[in-house]
Design a protein around this motif. Structure first.
Motif, PDB file in Angstrom:
ATOM      1  N   ARG A   1      -2.244  -9.637  -5.706  1.00 20.89           N
ATOM      2  CA  ARG A   1      -2.134  -9.815  -4.257  1.00 20.89           C
ATOM      3  C   ARG A   1      -3.289 -10.705  -3.824  1.00 20.89           C
ATOM      4  O   ARG A   1      -4.203 -10.954  -4.588  1.00 20.89           O
ATOM      5  CB  ARG A   1      -2.136  -8.484  -3.492  1.00 20.89           C
ATOM      6  CG  ARG A   1      -3.284  -7.569  -3.793  1.00 20.89           C
ATOM      7  CD  ARG A   1      -3.525  -6.586  -2.647  1.00 20.89           C
ATOM      8  NE  ARG A   1      -2.673  -5.431  -2.657  1.00 20.89           N
ATOM      9  CZ  ARG A   1      -2.618  -4.520  -1.666  1.00 20.89           C
ATOM     10  NH1 ARG A   1      -3.372  -4.660  -0.596  1.00 20.89           N
ATOM     11  NH2 ARG A   1      -1.841  -3.477  -1.733  1.00 20.89           N
TER      12      ARG A   1
ATOM     13  N   THR B   1      -6.665 -11.410  -2.473  1.00 17.37           N
ATOM     14  CA  THR B   1      -7.813 -10.528  -2.517  1.00 17.37           C
ATOM     15  C   THR B   1      -9.069 -11.378  -2.350  1.00 17.37           C
ATOM     16  O   THR B   1      -8.952 -12.548  -1.966  1.00 17.37           O
ATOM     17  CB  THR B   1      -7.791  -9.700  -3.824  1.00 17.37           C
ATOM     18  OG1 THR B   1      -8.901  -8.816  -3.869  1.00 17.37           O
ATOM     19  CG2 THR B   1      -7.774 -10.575  -5.063  1.00 17.37           C
TER      20      THR B   1
ATOM     21  N   SER C   1      -4.467 -11.885 -10.638  1.00 18.26           N
ATOM     22  CA  SER C   1      -4.472 -11.221  -9.324  1.00 18.26           C
ATOM     23  C   SER C   1      -3.032 -10.990  -8.869  1.00 18.26           C
ATOM     24  O   SER C   1      -2.190 -11.873  -9.003  1.00 18.26           O
ATOM     25  CB  SER C   1      -5.231 -12.062  -8.290  1.00 18.26           C
ATOM     26  OG  SER C   1      -4.689 -13.363  -8.223  1.00 18.26           O
TER      27      SER C   1
ATOM     28  N   ASP D   1      -6.162  -4.694  -7.451  1.00 22.67           N
ATOM     29  CA  ASP D   1      -5.675  -6.028  -7.080  1.00 22.67           C
ATOM     30  C   ASP D   1      -5.400  -6.903  -8.300  1.00 22.67           C
ATOM     31  O   ASP D   1      -4.976  -8.052  -8.168  1.00 22.67           O
ATOM     32  CB  ASP D   1      -6.681  -6.731  -6.162  1.00 22.67           C
ATOM     33  CG  ASP D   1      -6.782  -6.044  -4.805  1.00 22.67           C
ATOM     34  OD1 ASP D   1      -5.973  -5.131  -4.537  1.00 22.67           O
ATOM     35  OD2 ASP D   1      -7.664  -6.424  -4.015  1.00 22.67           O
TER      36      ASP D   1
ATOM     37  N   VAL E   1      -3.005 -14.622  -4.699  1.00 22.50           N
ATOM     38  CA  VAL E   1      -2.176 -13.950  -5.704  1.00 22.50           C
ATOM     39  C   VAL E   1      -1.781 -14.965  -6.777  1.00 22.50           C
ATOM     40  O   VAL E   1      -1.552 -16.137  -6.490  1.00 22.50           O
ATOM     41  CB  VAL E   1      -0.925 -13.333  -5.039  1.00 22.50           C
ATOM     42  CG1 VAL E   1      -0.087 -14.354  -4.297  1.00 22.50           C
ATOM     43  CG2 VAL E   1      -0.081 -12.586  -6.052  1.00 22.50           C
TER      44      VAL E   1
ATOM     45  N   ASP F   1       0.822  -1.220   0.000  1.00 25.06           N
ATOM     46  CA  ASP F   1       0.000   0.000   0.000  1.00 25.06           C
ATOM     47  C   ASP F   1       0.853   1.267   0.000  1.00 25.06           C
ATOM     48  O   ASP F   1       0.325   2.380  -0.017  1.00 25.06           O
ATOM     49  CB  ASP F   1      -0.943   0.018   1.209  1.00 25.06           C
ATOM     50  CG  ASP F   1      -1.998  -1.074   1.123  1.00 25.06           C
ATOM     51  OD1 ASP F   1      -2.074  -1.734   0.063  1.00 25.06           O
ATOM     52  OD2 ASP F   1      -2.739  -1.271   2.098  1.00 25.06           O
TER      53      ASP F   1
END
Lengths: 451, 451
Positions: B132, B134, B130, B199, B168, A199
């Protein structure tokens, strides 16, 4: 048969009494009694008169920018290990409850302690910036730490590891890293805590020079999606976020937004925002403009520590005054000390009410209670009651056995100083009694500071 | 005075009875009664014998890869609007509760409906991945949709908008975008739903060719942080994730991880993982290896729909068998239909138990209940009880008034077919009665399919 009917009579009576165990759900009358916008209470005030002289507001705005960017100018960590890891002592003594609503195991607590990598603190001093809306956590984990969910006002959503939401584009100094490398401890202007590594993006000198320009824009509405010049989605933003302002035309503003490269570096991207959604900071500080920003957040639900990008009582006030360049700290106690504090603690309920009307500046003073804070809207001309605008969780209730409970509100609301007191289970003047004082926000002189 | 003491006697009796309102909290004895690892139950089985012939497992593994990468080979959306937006009809009829535990307003529901941008569906057909961990959401929002928190087994953490965690590195096809552009609707091999735009990363042909190599690695432990060759944190991964395998030495594996560029494109990065943390897919399918993967998840707390990167009952099983190249669907009902289903629904509790022992293949069959699923571990040699390994929320309770409640477990646990039945408030054979059947996982022949 007499016996039998007596038995059923007794049973019915018992069941009737037992049903008193179920919490009441009838709500709080103030939400229907008072118009639920700030704009509805502009009549009694000089709505378009500046609350501060231009030079005074400009000084506040300069101070805002200094505080916002301060983490980029620090030589290193300003917090000692004890301050950075205050959760260790505060929550180490308490029996926490996990996301399965069961007591947190000693093993999990030890894992949490180990994840802090305490001995190495502070291990970094690297300026960075948040690249999406995220949250400062007390420990490097997204998993919650509740207190006993059976207690009133505890359990979900009161995750004590949730310190504060952090909007996209907030400058921070990274001073430490978790044992697994997945979390960074940061100092931001408003607060400190752990952020997920993804982030954040590292800012180099070039980025910081291009970004800290001295000219900034703020948002006029919540849940605004920003897109790049090709129309691709970049980020979602909220009132309270601040971005560098590049250009301004009668139709639109051009802002800078921080993005994250594959190597974790910050890169600025220009975006266009229509003039109805953004404006140069600071906005003119008048009751009408304050009401407009407040009402752009109308209907918003309560978000403990900024959960789900909602706001709690102090986050609402902080984000409300950011567009005006008035810096408020993140927690209600510190907010009360920002400006001129008028202590009302030792007054009777009636005297408190009178003193609040006497000292309070509508739209520019805060009412501080133990664990809560609210914007003072002035006296309602229709009812004669002083009114507050605040994001509050609940009114406290007590059933006939004295057990504490909550009459939920859970949203941004206009209330009197007696929320819920039409209910039999809410104590008369209970809210008033909790009031500690009123804070005239910075730049104004107190009308009566003798209290 | 007699009257008075009678009054107090009656009052005490009443208060005693009223205290029965408070839920009991004494837990479930199976968690102390049975060793809480899968490895403890290998004695009764041929722990190192392959459960499938090598060619059979290879076929399953090839099928796994086809399903995993299928979204990249679709011409467009395979789901009609009705299937993609099933939440509209399922939850439009229910009174939802928001994150403030208050009824969801009609206005918020309308906003949610509008955010789906239904009329334009499907508006895209773009392969992505993806970047990360999520979650697939039923509506394009991170905010929850609870049912009445006062009902047993409802409220937090049962957010019905949470469909599934998505690890991920999962290939998806983006088929739609939310009205505000901040969410993408995707079809993944395991499920579909809405993902935050940030994401995901778009995959071009070059990326997909380099990534879909036919040689993959799986993880042997949870919560593993991956770093690049410079030591910078890249991503956190879990058992159940799959990555391309580039090279293998006796010390380490070299894998590819997808990163996101500032323009939202996928870029592959190579990472090194020690051999104790990762291995080529598929692992040898033996009870001992299955137990090792299961025990790497030991102690994990229950995560509805993958909340907080935890697992629910079906996610645990899916992630458990992924390292072996055995593809399980995401929900318990569909999992029950994967392999050979032995229907036990109409049998008496005693006959069910006998049939399970008769048909079930320890470590390679699932026990399906209404709304739940578990791994069959075989018969415990000490107690003679058939045992299950499952991530389960609670045992159902009924108080003396017949009101339903929950004795919380909320973790991955080894239990008998009678969890919680030592408690006065848990009905005898209630769990057994809910059992619908046993599923022998793919590639094996049923030992007795006459049931």
């Amino acid at each position: 048969m007499v016996r039998r009917s007596r038995f059923y009579l007794l049973l019915s009576l018992l069941l009737l009494l037992l049903s008193a165990c179920a919490p009441r759900t009838q709500g709080v009358a103030d939400l229907e009694r008072y118009a639920q916008t700030a704009a509805a209470y502009l009549d009694g005030v000089a709505a378009d008169a500046a609350l501060l002289a231009p030079g005074v507001q400009q000084n506040l705005d300069d101070d805002f920018d200094r505080r916002f960017f301060a983490p980029w100018h620090q030589q290193g960590a300003t917090l000692g290990a004890q301050e950075a890891f205050w959760g260790l002592t505060s929550y180490g003594k308490r029996q926490g409850f996990a996301e399965n609503l069961q007591p947190l195991s000693a093993e999990r607590w030890e894992d949490l302690v180990a994840s802090l990598n305490q001995d190495a603190y502070p291990s970094l001093a690297r300026p960075a910036i948040s690249v999406r809306n995220t949250a400062l956590r007390i420990f490097p984990t997204a998993r919650p730490f509740f207190l006993d969910p059976k207690l009133p006002g505890e359990g979900y959503p009161f995750d004590y590891f949730q310190n504060s939401a952090l909007w996209v584009g907030t400058p921070v100094l990274v001073t430490h890293v978790s044992a697994d490398g997945a979390w960074y401890f940061v100092e931001a202007g408003l607060a400190s805590g752990w952020l997920p590594a993804l982030d954040l993006a590292w800012t180099d000198e070039d980025f910081r020079r291009d970004y800290e320009t001295g000219r900034y824009a703020v948002l006029l509405r919540d849940d605004l999606s920003l897109h790049d010049e090709q129309g691709d989605f970049l980020v979602r933003t909220h009132i309270g976020a601040v971005f560098p302002l590049l250009e301004q035309s009668p139709e639109e503003l051009r802002l800078l937004i921080p993005l994250r490269t594959v190597d974790g570096r910050a890169q600025a991207r220009s975006v266009r925002v229509p003039v109805q959604d953004a404006a140069p900071k600071p906005l003119p500080l008048t009751p009408r403009r304050i009401a407009a920003i407040a009402d752009a957040m109308a209907g918003q639900l309560y978000g403990w520590g900024g959960l789900y990008e909602n706001r709690d009582c102090s986050a609402f006030l902080r984000d409300l005054f950011t567009p005006f360049g008035v810096w408020l700290p993140r927690n209600s106690g510190a907010q009360a000390q920002t400006g001129t504090f008028v202590d009302l603690q030792d007054l009777s309920p009636a005297a408190k009410k009178a003193a609040l009307q006497d000292s309070g500046i509508p739209f520019y003073s805060l009412v501080w209670l133990r664990g809560h804070t609210a914007l003072y809207l002035g006296v309602d001309p229709r009812s004669g009651e002083p009114l507050l605008l605040h994001n509050l969780w609940a009114a406290r209730t007590h059933d006939w056995r004295g057990r504490e409970g909550r009459a939920l509100i859970g949203r941004l609301a206009v209330t009197s100083l007696h929320p819920g007191e039409e209910r039999r289970d809410v104590r008369r003047n209970g809210f008033l009694e909790r009031i500690l004082g009123v804070t005239l926000l910075p730049g104004v002189e107190g009308k009566s500071s003798e209290h």
